[in-house]
Design a protein around this motif. Structure first.
Motif, short mmCIF file in Angstrom:
data_model
loop_
_atom_site.label_atom_id
_atom_site.label_comp_id
_atom_site.label_asym_id
_atom_site.label_seq_id
_atom_site.Cartn_x
_atom_site.Cartn_y
_atom_site.Cartn_z
N UNK A 97 68.82 -55.79 -37.51
CA UNK A 97 68.59 -56.59 -38.69
C UNK A 97 69.27 -58.10 -38.19
N UNK A 98 68.47 -58.79 -38.25
CA UNK A 98 68.91 -60.35 -37.65
C UNK A 98 69.92 -60.91 -38.75
N UNK A 99 70.80 -61.90 -38.37
CA UNK A 99 71.80 -62.33 -39.27
C UNK A 99 71.16 -63.03 -40.39
N UNK A 100 69.92 -63.84 -40.29
CA UNK A 100 69.33 -64.44 -41.49
C UNK A 100 68.92 -63.72 -42.29
N UNK A 101 68.12 -62.67 -41.99
CA UNK A 101 67.58 -61.46 -43.10
C UNK A 101 68.90 -60.82 -43.60
N UNK A 102 69.85 -60.49 -42.81
CA UNK A 102 70.82 -59.94 -43.71
C UNK A 102 71.43 -60.67 -44.64
N UNK A 103 71.63 -62.05 -44.37
CA UNK A 103 72.09 -62.89 -45.37
C UNK A 103 71.35 -63.20 -46.61
N UNK A 104 69.88 -62.92 -46.27
CA UNK A 104 68.92 -63.08 -47.26
C UNK A 104 69.16 -62.04 -48.24
N UNK A 105 69.08 -60.71 -47.72
CA UNK A 105 69.38 -59.53 -48.67
C UNK A 105 70.52 -59.82 -49.49
N UNK A 106 71.54 -60.12 -48.83
CA UNK A 106 72.81 -60.17 -49.71
C UNK A 106 72.85 -61.28 -50.83
N UNK A 107 72.02 -62.40 -50.60
CA UNK A 107 71.87 -63.37 -51.44
C UNK A 107 71.39 -62.94 -52.70
N UNK A 108 70.92 -61.68 -52.84
CA UNK A 108 70.37 -61.01 -54.15
C UNK A 108 71.46 -60.75 -54.99
N UNK A 109 72.83 -60.69 -54.57
CA UNK A 109 73.93 -60.22 -55.07
C UNK A 109 73.86 -60.80 -56.34
N UNK A 110 73.94 -62.21 -56.53
CA UNK A 110 74.07 -62.65 -57.84
C UNK A 110 73.17 -62.23 -59.05
#
Length: 293
Positions: A97-110
């Motif tokens: 899982x690339x860092x960019x995709x990983x960060x995008x998934x984590x961006x759903x936290x809010x």
């Protein structure tokens, strides 16, 4: 400069520093995983962070909880926020899982935080939640079906998202001396990693670059950035604090492109855009109604 403006500048500086440090986590972790197995890297990182915290804890005036319930709550929160989250995060990166995709998934936290924390929601927020969910679906679909990411990789990413969200909510509920729970939480996170480590491959290729990645993740991200996050959670509204995570995907995606040359696919970019637009609706302040005559 007024006291209010000084406080605003300090708050903005703290927020900006947190976003930059947190955004670097996926990038530096990827560099570390190139020379170590996930659990070997995680154990060394957790041990380094715990040692650093025990050394600076007295200087920060951190006091351990005195009650049994406080200790158990701190240990439970640490298992989720500093144990499960980091385990699933590194396993996701290790399964391509690339860092960019990983960060995008984590961006759903809010958005998840709003769903779990608030019972009454306006139509604007519901619309934003729908957009954010649609964006997440696009990113996951791109990663699994078009991007060559395994189902296990995306599952680890989603479990990291769930762990971070639940852990933040648990941390917000600790109102008595929240910063003092950090040593116990780090200890719980390290212990959880140590429990699973014997069943995982453990190997390290020692080098200057690996030591740099280990020191950055152990002291800068795991210690400094986490202290900043806990400080923000303790002093602010949890939903507003977690909204900072929507800034992380864009910053991480830029770092990912500069360092690794990874570009987010068009569908992932569209998904990121929907997440950001959804967050704008979720956190938009309602217009003030004029009083009727």
């Amino acid at each position: 400069m007024s006291v209010l403006s000084k406080a605003s500048v300090a708050s903005a500086a703290t927020t900006s520093l947190f976003v930059l440090l947190w955004s670097s986590g996926a990038i530096v972790s990827k560099l570390g995983l190139a020379q170590a197995s996930p659990f070997a890297f995680l154990l060394l990182r957790s041990a380094l962070a715990l040692a650093g915290l025990l050394l600076i804890g007295p200087l920060l005036g951190l006091r351990w909880p005195r009650s049994r319930s406080g200790i158990l709550r701190a240990l439970g929160t640490g298992c989720v926020l500093l144990g499960a989250y980091q385990i699933f995060y590194l396993l996701a990166l290790n399964t391509h899982v690339t860092p960019g995709v990983m960060a995008t998934v984590m961006g759903v936290q809010p958005i998840l935080t709003v769903v779990l924390m608030e019972r009454q929601r306006s139509w604007s927020r519901l619309f934003g939640l729908g957009l954010g969910l649609g964006g997440l679906v696009m990113v996951v679909y791109q990663g699994i079906n078009l991007g060559g990411v395994s189902l296990a990789g995306m599952l680890f990413a989603l479990l990291a998202l769930a762990s971070m969200t639940c852990g933040s909510i648990l941390q917000k509920r600790i109102t008595d001396n929240p910063m003092g729970t950090l040593p116990l939480q780090y200890l719980a996170g390290f212990a959880l990693c140590a429990v699973f480590a014997p069943f995982q491959p453990l190997h390290v290729e020692w080098s200057v670059s690996f030591l740099g990645a280990l020191l950055w993740m152990g002291l800068v991200v795991s210690l400094l950035a986490t202290l900043l996050l806990y400080r923000l959670i303790a002093r602010g509204n949890l939903v507003n604090v977690t909204s900072l995570f929507y800034l992380v995907p864009a910053v991480t995606a830029v770092m990912d492109f500069i360092i690794f040359g990874n570009r987010l696919a068009p569908l992932s970019l569209l998904g990121m855009g929907l997440i950001v637009v959804g967050l704008l609706f979720v956190f938009r302040k309602p217009a003030l109604r004029t009083a009727e005559a």
